[in-house]
Every structure is written in C-alpha cells, then in structure tokens.
Design an enzyme around this catalytic site. Sequence first.
Site, PDB file in Angstrom:
ATOM      1  N   GLY A 168       0.818  -1.209   0.000  1.00 48.58           N
ATOM      2  CA  GLY A 168       0.000   0.000   0.000  1.00 48.58           C
ATOM      3  C   GLY A 168       0.845   1.249   0.000  1.00 48.58           C
ATOM      4  O   GLY A 168       2.079   1.205   0.048  1.00 48.58           O
ATOM      5  N   ARG A 227       4.090   5.800   2.027  1.00 53.95           N
ATOM      6  CA  ARG A 227       4.563   7.174   2.225  1.00 53.95           C
ATOM      7  C   ARG A 227       3.963   8.115   1.182  1.00 53.95           C
ATOM      8  O   ARG A 227       4.513   9.165   0.901  1.00 53.95           O
ATOM      9  CB  ARG A 227       6.084   7.237   2.196  1.00 53.95           C
ATOM     10  CG  ARG A 227       6.739   6.644   0.960  1.00 53.95           C
ATOM     11  CD  ARG A 227       8.235   6.836   1.006  1.00 53.95           C
ATOM     12  NE  ARG A 227       8.909   6.172  -0.109  1.00 53.95           N
ATOM     13  CZ  ARG A 227      10.182   6.354  -0.416  1.00 53.95           C
ATOM     14  NH1 ARG A 227      10.907   7.189   0.296  1.00 53.95           N
ATOM     15  NH2 ARG A 227      10.725   5.712  -1.422  1.00 53.95           N
ATOM     16  N   ASP A 231       8.948   5.067   7.968  1.00 55.37           N
ATOM     17  CA  ASP A 231       8.604   6.331   8.619  1.00 55.37           C
ATOM     18  C   ASP A 231       7.681   7.196   7.770  1.00 55.37           C
ATOM     19  O   ASP A 231       7.263   8.273   8.187  1.00 55.37           O
ATOM     20  CB  ASP A 231       9.867   7.124   8.977  1.00 55.37           C
ATOM     21  CG  ASP A 231      10.751   7.432   7.769  1.00 55.37           C
ATOM     22  OD1 ASP A 231      10.271   7.294   6.613  1.00 55.37           O
ATOM     23  OD2 ASP A 231      11.925   7.798   7.969  1.00 55.37           O
ATOM     24  N   GLY A 232       7.374   6.725   6.555  1.00 48.85           N
ATOM     25  CA  GLY A 232       6.467   7.475   5.697  1.00 48.85           C
ATOM     26  C   GLY A 232       7.083   8.699   5.050  1.00 48.85           C
ATOM     27  O   GLY A 232       6.375   9.478   4.407  1.00 48.85           O
ATOM     28  N   ARG A 243       3.383  14.289  -7.138  1.00 50.31           N
ATOM     29  CA  ARG A 243       3.297  13.494  -8.353  1.00 50.31           C
ATOM     30  C   ARG A 243       1.914  13.663  -8.988  1.00 50.31           C
ATOM     31  O   ARG A 243       0.921  13.843  -8.289  1.00 50.31           O
ATOM     32  CB  ARG A 243       3.555  12.025  -8.048  1.00 50.31           C
ATOM     33  CG  ARG A 243       4.805  11.803  -7.225  1.00 50.31           C
ATOM     34  CD  ARG A 243       5.259  10.379  -7.250  1.00 50.31           C
ATOM     35  NE  ARG A 243       4.427   9.473  -6.475  1.00 50.31           N
ATOM     36  CZ  ARG A 243       4.780   8.222  -6.192  1.00 50.31           C
ATOM     37  NH1 ARG A 243       5.932   7.746  -6.622  1.00 50.31           N
ATOM     38  NH2 ARG A 243       3.990   7.444  -5.489  1.00 50.31           N
ATOM     39  N   ARG A 290      -2.078   0.221  -9.753  1.00 46.68           N
ATOM     40  CA  ARG A 290      -0.959  -0.651 -10.137  1.00 46.68           C
ATOM     41  C   ARG A 290      -1.447  -2.083 -10.308  1.00 46.68           C
ATOM     42  O   ARG A 290      -2.550  -2.437  -9.892  1.00 46.68           O
ATOM     43  CB  ARG A 290       0.101  -0.648  -9.022  1.00 46.68           C
ATOM     44  CG  ARG A 290       0.577   0.732  -8.630  1.00 46.68           C
ATOM     45  CD  ARG A 290       0.394   0.966  -7.131  1.00 46.68           C
ATOM     46  NE  ARG A 290       0.695   2.362  -6.784  1.00 46.68           N
ATOM     47  CZ  ARG A 290       1.911   2.856  -6.692  1.00 46.68           C
ATOM     48  NH1 ARG A 290       2.934   2.062  -6.864  1.00 46.68           N
ATOM     49  NH2 ARG A 290       2.093   4.112  -6.420  1.00 46.68           N
ATOM     50  N   ASP A 308       3.980  -4.089  -7.661  1.00 41.07           N
ATOM     51  CA  ASP A 308       3.322  -2.907  -7.090  1.00 41.07           C
ATOM     52  C   ASP A 308       3.897  -1.614  -7.645  1.00 41.07           C
ATOM     53  O   ASP A 308       3.404  -0.523  -7.311  1.00 41.07           O
ATOM     54  CB  ASP A 308       3.416  -2.918  -5.560  1.00 41.07           C
ATOM     55  CG  ASP A 308       4.849  -2.966  -5.063  1.00 41.07           C
ATOM     56  OD1 ASP A 308       5.510  -3.988  -5.307  1.00 41.07           O
ATOM     57  OD2 ASP A 308       5.309  -1.994  -4.438  1.00 41.07           O
ATOM     58  N   ASP A 326       6.914   5.341  -9.906  1.00 49.17           N
ATOM     59  CA  ASP A 326       7.717   5.024  -8.719  1.00 49.17           C
ATOM     60  C   ASP A 326       9.212   5.028  -9.000  1.00 49.17           C
ATOM     61  O   ASP A 326       9.875   3.991  -8.999  1.00 49.17           O
ATOM     62  CB  ASP A 326       7.296   3.681  -8.115  1.00 49.17           C
ATOM     63  CG  ASP A 326       5.968   3.781  -7.378  1.00 49.17           C
ATOM     64  OD1 ASP A 326       5.533   4.902  -7.108  1.00 49.17           O
ATOM     65  OD2 ASP A 326       5.373   2.737  -7.088  1.00 49.17           O
TER      66      ASP A 326
END
Length: 511
Positions: free
Chosen positions: A102, A105, A136-137, A187, A194, A263, A273
């Site tokens: 998922g 971040r 930590d995102g 973005r 995906r 993903d 990504d």
Amino acid sequence: MPQSMQEVAESILSNRPGSFASLGPAFLTRLPATPVPDPYVVAVSREAAELLGFDARIAEEEPTAFAAYFAGNPTREWPPEALPYAAVYSGHQFGVWAGQLGDGRALTLGEVDRAGARLEVQLKGAGRTPYSRMGDGRAVLRSSIREFLCSEAMHHLGIPTTRSLGVIGSDLPVRRETIETAAIATRIAPSFVRFGNFEHFYANERVDDLKTLADHVIERFYPQCRDADDPYLALLDEVVRRTAELMAQWQGVGFCHGVMNTDNMSILGLTIDYGPFGFMDGFNAHHICNHSDTQGRYSYSRQPQVGYWNLFCLAQALVPLVGAKLPEEGRAERVVEEAQKALERYKTYFAPALEDKMRAKLGLETAREGDDKLANGLLEIMHANRADFTLTFRNLSKLAKADASGDAPVRDFFLDRAAFDAWAVQYRERLAHEPRDDAARAAAMNRVNPKFVLRNHLAEQAIRQANEKDFSEVARLLDLLRRPFDEQPENEAYAGLPPDWASDLEVSCSS
C-alpha cells in the site's frame, strides 16, 4: 484558472464522483498528512503546473502557502469525506509474494478536473499511513529531487510517465543510510492504480472488490473495452500492449527502472515510482542500477522479461473476472487458455516496438530484413567496449553514407576500433538502400537520440548543491531536460562523459 494558492487548493478535490476515492474504504484509507516544520519550495515545473490549471508563479508569489499545502501541512479543516487518502495494494517484490503493501509514504490529495481531463495529485513523503509497515512514511531531499527531475525528463523524451509538480523541503531529519533532510514530491497521473491493486483483491478472494476495481479502470481509462465480448480480457490485452511498448521505450534510451515489482507497475503503462533508476553511461547489457538488487533481477537486459512476468501476475489476478459468458463446462480451462493468449501477444507487441525504435535510432526510414541483426551488432560491440549509450547513438548521425570522414566522433568511443570499423561497413551498406541524404537522416536521428539525459552524476551535483540550500542546479537541469534533443551549445558540458568520481555513485531502494 486558479489565481491564488487558496484557489489551487480548492481545485484539488478527493471526493469527485467517479474518482478512485469514490470506490470506498475497501480500497483506501483517508487520513491527513503528517506536518513537517518550516517547509520551503525547492523546485516547481511550470509545465506540470499548467497541467493542473494554474501558473507556477504562484509558488513565487505565495511561497509559504504553496510550500505548506504541497508539504501536506494542514491549511484548513478537512471534512472527513474530503481527506487525502492512501491506497491499499499487494504485490510481488523481487519475485517473492510480499502480501499487503500500500501507499506507505504517499497520500493522494485528490483530483483536478481541467477541460474534462482528470489528474490525481499525490504527495510522496507525507508521513506514515496504515500501510507504512516499519517505515517512517518520509522521503528525503535526495530521492525527491531525483524523482522530480526524472519524471519531467522522461516526459520530454516522449516516454509515458507520471509527472511531478515539484519538491518541497524541510530540515526535519530523516534516517536512511545516514541522517538526511525530509522532502515531499508532488506526483501527477491520471491514475496511480498498479498491478498490485488487482493482486490484493485476488489474493484475498474478494472478487466483488476486484470487479469494482476493474470496472473503474475500464470506465475511466479503457472505455473501448466495455463493448468487447469479454471486457476484462480486453483490459488485459490493452495493458499487455502498453507495457510491452513501455519496455521497448526504456530499452531504447538505456533507462533502468531498478525496482520492477508488481506494485510498481502502472495499469496505464506509465513509468511509475522512481527509486533506484538510472540512465546508463557506458553500455553494459547486464547493468544493475539498484545496489539493493544483489541477484540482478532488474538488470537492463532482463527488464522486458520481467515486464512479461509481472503481466502474468496481473493476468492471474484477473482470471476470476474473465469468461463470464462462457458455458460452465470447461470454463476454467478456456479462461486460462484465453489469458495465456493475451500474454503471448506481449511478444508480438514488444519485438516490433523495439525494432521500430532501434531502426529510428539508426536513421533507417525503410524496413529491411537484417535490420535487427545490424542493431544488435552495434549493441554487442558497445557492450564489449562499454561505449557510452547516449553519446554513441547521438554521434552516429555524423557518419556519412559514402566514406568514413565523419566516423571519428562515434568511433572514438570504442577501444576496439577494428570492431567498430567492421560494423560501420555493414551500416553503410544498409544506408545505401535509404532514400534520405546524410543531412535529412542526421536530423531525423537527432529527433530520437537525445543529447541530454539525467545522468547520475548530474543529479548528484544538483543534490549536493541543494543540500546547501542552493537550488539553482535543480532548476538548470530541469530546463536542460525540457529540450533533450536540441543541441544547446551553451550546455555542452552537460552532454559529456561522466567524471571519474561518478563511477563510485550507487543508488539503492532508499534512493
């Protein structure tokens, strides 16, 4: 058109009818971003701002408000139904089933609707989400600059990609291999769905949710599939085609993605990504751009094969939806057979796409038997000599049909001059069958062979300056990469071979 930062914020909605967010809580979790202290603007793409319907000068006129909003810092009370959201998906990572993943971040602020074209706006590095696992995102300045520049560079190379509006920085410390500072990249894409979104519902045997997702993708992005005998099989075929063509375009510019997990594969056939990516310098067919990829799964030469493997995972996830009109008896076997046929078409899409790409790079206007062998012959001696990928093809346009008078600019990239000379003889024999003269051929080649790409050392120089709060090199590179095929004599130094120190640069999954 929005004239202020407040109007920009009001134009980005996460509760538009028919959006991904409208699919509901089975597909995503709504939550606010985690604020960062004292955000500041690092860079903005004016073309990406125009895509979203506003003038990038707003970032200069209202830098504090712009930085706060695109850092995810709350500028207003979000009603629960309009909060940003993180999507859930699963996937295979380095060929191994990783289960639920998922947006760990990433948070999608919402959509912009401009003249009927809807674009999702997503923050990368906006803090922890329910899908962050042990992370930590956050994203760091280094990786955010790289993604920003490469997203825009790929677009101007003509390669399907997500776009990037800009980068917001903060002095918040973030631990990676060392302590770095935080950054958030914005973005843009029509969709961030995906392969892994489909795998998630298939793996959890949630066929109704799988169908809802597939219907959403077809309705929004593949409406031509609605009237097919089998809409879901038609969807698979379209994704197979787009993915095959994307792989051919990557190979054609020497681009390595680095983390082709399922993903990280776009259902729209976009480059998505950006992490440990790289444009090759000296050509190595087996180049591994990701230091974390110890087995070389995502090397340059394996990208097309991995694209096919990832499509197999998508096909498997779609199987429960395929064949609804088939008679029950023998249905399972027929469904598998039809899915396999769709997958096999990957080869019929990829090979011609790559051949056309290589033919254009060689300046061949017509198609003749043996063109593939000519192209592969050049790649083989480039590999053996580690000839620079970008500069070899760019300078190939200087060769003359009649004699070797223009060979030096490209010949000098080969230590084995005899090998190049032997290939050049074959190339001239092939050019003798071409109708274009040298000037017309050179012009055509220079429209497809870039002079400038985002080499690792160029990005690294911009990052080092940005770490000192000097963002001028980021802006300079952005402007340079807007015109990758132009000569730009004032920027000649950016087209040169990488310096010796660049050989020590490494990028990993933290990049």
